[in-house]
Design a protein around this motif. Structure first.
Motif, PDB file in Angstrom:
ATOM      1  N   LEU A  43    -124.261   9.459-112.277  1.00  0.00           N
ATOM      2  CA  LEU A  43    -124.187   8.743-113.552  1.00  0.00           C
ATOM      3  C   LEU A  43    -125.283   9.153-114.523  1.00  0.00           C
ATOM      4  N   GLY A  44    -126.124  10.104-114.121  1.00  0.00           N
ATOM      5  CA  GLY A  44    -127.157  10.608-115.013  1.00  0.00           C
ATOM      6  C   GLY A  44    -128.430   9.797-115.048  1.00  0.00           C
ATOM      7  N   ALA A  45    -128.709   9.046-113.995  1.00  0.00           N
ATOM      8  CA  ALA A  45    -129.944   8.257-113.959  1.00  0.00           C
ATOM      9  C   ALA A  45    -131.168   9.170-113.992  1.00  0.00           C
ATOM     10  N   ASP A  46    -132.246   8.657-114.546  1.00  0.00           N
ATOM     11  CA  ASP A  46    -133.491   9.423-114.599  1.00  0.00           C
ATOM     12  C   ASP A  46    -134.067   9.606-113.202  1.00  0.00           C
ATOM     13  N   PRO A  47    -134.709  10.737-112.942  1.00  0.00           N
ATOM     14  CA  PRO A  47    -135.348  10.939-111.643  1.00  0.00           C
ATOM     15  C   PRO A  47    -136.500   9.965-111.445  1.00  0.00           C
ATOM     16  N   GLY A  48    -136.885   9.813-110.174  1.00  0.00           N
ATOM     17  CA  GLY A  48    -137.958   8.884-109.830  1.00  0.00           C
ATOM     18  C   GLY A  48    -137.459   7.545-109.329  1.00  0.00           C
ATOM     19  N   LEU A  49    -136.142   7.359-109.299  1.00  0.00           N
ATOM     20  CA  LEU A  49    -135.572   6.119-108.788  1.00  0.00           C
ATOM     21  C   LEU A  49    -135.682   6.085-107.267  1.00  0.00           C
ATOM     22  N   VAL A  50    -136.231   4.995-106.735  1.00  0.00           N
ATOM     23  CA  VAL A  50    -136.283   4.763-105.296  1.00  0.00           C
ATOM     24  C   VAL A  50    -135.378   3.582-104.983  1.00  0.00           C
ATOM     25  N   VAL A  51    -134.293   3.845-104.277  1.00  0.00           N
ATOM     26  CA  VAL A  51    -133.392   2.788-103.840  1.00  0.00           C
ATOM     27  C   VAL A  51    -133.829   2.370-102.438  1.00  0.00           C
ATOM     28  N   TRP A  52    -134.122   1.099-102.253  1.00  0.00           N
ATOM     29  CA  TRP A  52    -134.627   0.647-100.960  1.00  0.00           C
ATOM     30  C   TRP A  52    -133.855  -0.556-100.455  1.00  0.00           C
ATOM     31  N   SER A  53    -133.661  -0.578 -99.146  1.00  0.00           N
ATOM     32  CA  SER A  53    -132.909  -1.649 -98.507  1.00  0.00           C
ATOM     33  C   SER A  53    -133.814  -2.833 -98.201  1.00  0.00           C
TER      34      SER A  53
ATOM     35  N   PRO B  13    -147.053   5.364-110.097  1.00  0.00           N
ATOM     36  CA  PRO B  13    -146.480   5.864-111.346  1.00  0.00           C
ATOM     37  C   PRO B  13    -145.519   7.017-111.080  1.00  0.00           C
ATOM     38  N   LEU B  14    -144.495   7.125-111.903  1.00  0.00           N
ATOM     39  CA  LEU B  14    -143.411   8.110-111.832  1.00  0.00           C
ATOM     40  C   LEU B  14    -142.274   7.677-110.915  1.00  0.00           C
ATOM     41  N   LEU B  15    -142.507   6.654-110.090  1.00  0.00           N
ATOM     42  CA  LEU B  15    -141.445   6.123-109.247  1.00  0.00           C
ATOM     43  C   LEU B  15    -141.157   4.678-109.631  1.00  0.00           C
ATOM     44  N   ARG B  16    -139.901   4.287-109.509  1.00  0.00           N
ATOM     45  CA  ARG B  16    -139.497   2.909-109.801  1.00  0.00           C
ATOM     46  C   ARG B  16    -138.479   2.486-108.745  1.00  0.00           C
ATOM     47  N   GLY B  17    -138.454   1.190-108.428  1.00  0.00           N
ATOM     48  CA  GLY B  17    -137.639   0.731-107.324  1.00  0.00           C
ATOM     49  C   GLY B  17    -136.396  -0.031-107.736  1.00  0.00           C
ATOM     50  N   GLU B  18    -135.386   0.054-106.886  1.00  0.00           N
ATOM     51  CA  GLU B  18    -134.164  -0.751-107.017  1.00  0.00           C
ATOM     52  C   GLU B  18    -133.750  -1.192-105.625  1.00  0.00           C
ATOM     53  N   ALA B  19    -133.690  -2.499-105.404  1.00  0.00           N
ATOM     54  CA  ALA B  19    -133.372  -3.027-104.081  1.00  0.00           C
ATOM     55  C   ALA B  19    -131.861  -3.123-103.890  1.00  0.00           C
ATOM     56  N   VAL B  20    -131.427  -2.888-102.656  1.00  0.00           N
ATOM     57  CA  VAL B  20    -130.043  -3.152-102.254  1.00  0.00           C
ATOM     58  C   VAL B  20    -130.103  -4.002-100.997  1.00  0.00           C
ATOM     59  N   ARG B  21    -129.089  -4.813-100.788  1.00  0.00           N
ATOM     60  CA  ARG B  21    -129.116  -5.683 -99.614  1.00  0.00           C
ATOM     61  C   ARG B  21    -128.920  -4.872 -98.336  1.00  0.00           C
ATOM     62  N   ALA B  22    -129.394  -5.430 -97.240  1.00  0.00           N
ATOM     63  CA  ALA B  22    -129.281  -4.764 -95.944  1.00  0.00           C
ATOM     64  C   ALA B  22    -127.828  -4.423 -95.650  1.00  0.00           C
ATOM     65  N   GLY B  23    -127.610  -3.243 -95.110  1.00  0.00           N
ATOM     66  CA  GLY B  23    -126.257  -2.792 -94.811  1.00  0.00           C
ATOM     67  C   GLY B  23    -125.691  -1.823 -95.821  1.00  0.00           C
TER      68      GLY B  23
ATOM     69  N   SER C 263    -146.639   2.702 -98.801  1.00  0.00           N
ATOM     70  CA  SER C 263    -147.500   3.794 -98.360  1.00  0.00           C
ATOM     71  C   SER C 263    -146.744   5.113 -98.378  1.00  0.00           C
ATOM     72  N   TRP C 264    -145.512   5.106 -97.865  1.00  0.00           N
ATOM     73  CA  TRP C 264    -144.718   6.339 -97.886  1.00  0.00           C
ATOM     74  C   TRP C 264    -144.521   6.861 -99.302  1.00  0.00           C
ATOM     75  N   SER C 265    -144.227   5.987-100.259  1.00  0.00           N
ATOM     76  CA  SER C 265    -143.967   6.448-101.626  1.00  0.00           C
ATOM     77  C   SER C 265    -145.182   7.144-102.215  1.00  0.00           C
ATOM     78  N   ARG C 266    -146.378   6.636-101.918  1.00  0.00           N
ATOM     79  CA  ARG C 266    -147.602   7.275-102.432  1.00  0.00           C
ATOM     80  C   ARG C 266    -147.827   8.636-101.785  1.00  0.00           C
ATOM     81  N   HIS C 267    -147.710   8.691-100.467  1.00  0.00           N
ATOM     82  CA  HIS C 267    -147.951   9.959 -99.769  1.00  0.00           C
ATOM     83  C   HIS C 267    -146.852  10.974-100.072  1.00  0.00           C
ATOM     84  N   PHE C 268    -145.614  10.514-100.187  1.00  0.00           N
ATOM     85  CA  PHE C 268    -144.530  11.413-100.562  1.00  0.00           C
ATOM     86  C   PHE C 268    -144.800  12.050-101.912  1.00  0.00           C
TER      87      PHE C 268
END
Length: 234
Positions: A31-41, A8-18, A161-166
């Motif tokens: 662009l004013g996005a809400d905090p808690g966004l995790v962009v992951w490759s 909770p409090l974090l949400r994900g957005e995938a991007v392609r490798a590279g 696991s990292w997102s939880r411990h972070f």
């Protein structure tokens, strides 16, 4: 690659490798996005992710949240890797596994004034699971997690696991300030008390209250702030 599950409090957005997750997180902050966004490759050969925050403290203090990223990685690997796998840190943002370089953290903010709260703070973590184009052990100074007993570990597992411990360390940072992160980080930095070559040559005496490097150069002592190590706003 299966999508990771975030606390909770974090949400994900995938991007392609590279694609650089830090660049995407910075753009979202602008662009004013809400905090808690995790962009992951979606790169299966590395944990490569960035998180967007909105600190309510001056940048010189907020930059210390990068230590929460590093400590979260150490705890995540401690939970998933064999017990003989050791994680240590280089100042400011280097990661070491069993003594060899194994990834790094990056940081950028919306606003460069260290005495003002930034509009946003983006923190990125990259740790290779496998190194492409080289044989295991080819360069003893650099490693990947698969070479250190983590061959079965996947990027989504490590990211979850990292997102939880972070988040645990980030909450400690918000509630208790820098001291607990300061103490835990120092315990994983073997270079303190010795000579260093980067980011400048000198004797690494320790950290200041905001996580900056206290460096003795000859007869002079100076502090290199964490904010000096951050990437410029794009």
């Amino acid at each position: 690659m299966s999508a990771p599950l975030f606390p909770p409090l974090l949400r994900g957005e995938a991007v392609r490798a590279g694609i650089d997750p830090l660049g995407k997180a910075m753009a979202a902050g602008m662009l004013g996005a809400d905090p808690g966004l995790v962009v992951w490759s979606e790169d299966p050969d590395a944990l490569d992710a960035a998180v967007l925050l909105a600190p309510e403290m001056p940048l010189r203090q907020a930059a210390g949240a990068a230590f929460a990223v590093m400590l979260g990685f150490a705890d995540a690997l401690g939970a998933l890797a064999p017990p003989e796998v050791a994680v240590h840190f280089d100042w400011p943002f280097g990661l070491r596994v069993n003594g060899a370089a194994c990834g790094r953290v990056r940081a950028a903010a919306g606003g460069a004034d260290p005495d003002r709260a930034p509009d946003w703070l983006a923190l990125a973590l990259r740790a290779p699971l496998r190194l492409r184009g080289r044989e295991p052990g080819e360069d003893p100074a650099v490693t990947a997690l698969a070479e250190e007993g983590c061959a079965e570990l996947t990027a989504p597992q490590l990211l979850e696991s990292w997102s939880r411990h972070f988040l645990v360390w980030l909450n400690r940072f918000v509630d208790d300030g820098m001291p607990p992160l300061h103490a835990a980080w120092r315990g994983r930095c073997e270079a303190i008390g010795g000579a260093v070559e980067s980011p400048a040559r000198g004797l690494f005496l320790g950290l200041d209250e905001d996580g900056g490097m206290i460096l003795r150069e000859g007869a002079a002592t100076r502090i290199i702030p964490l904010t000096d190590m951050m990437e410029p706003e794009r």
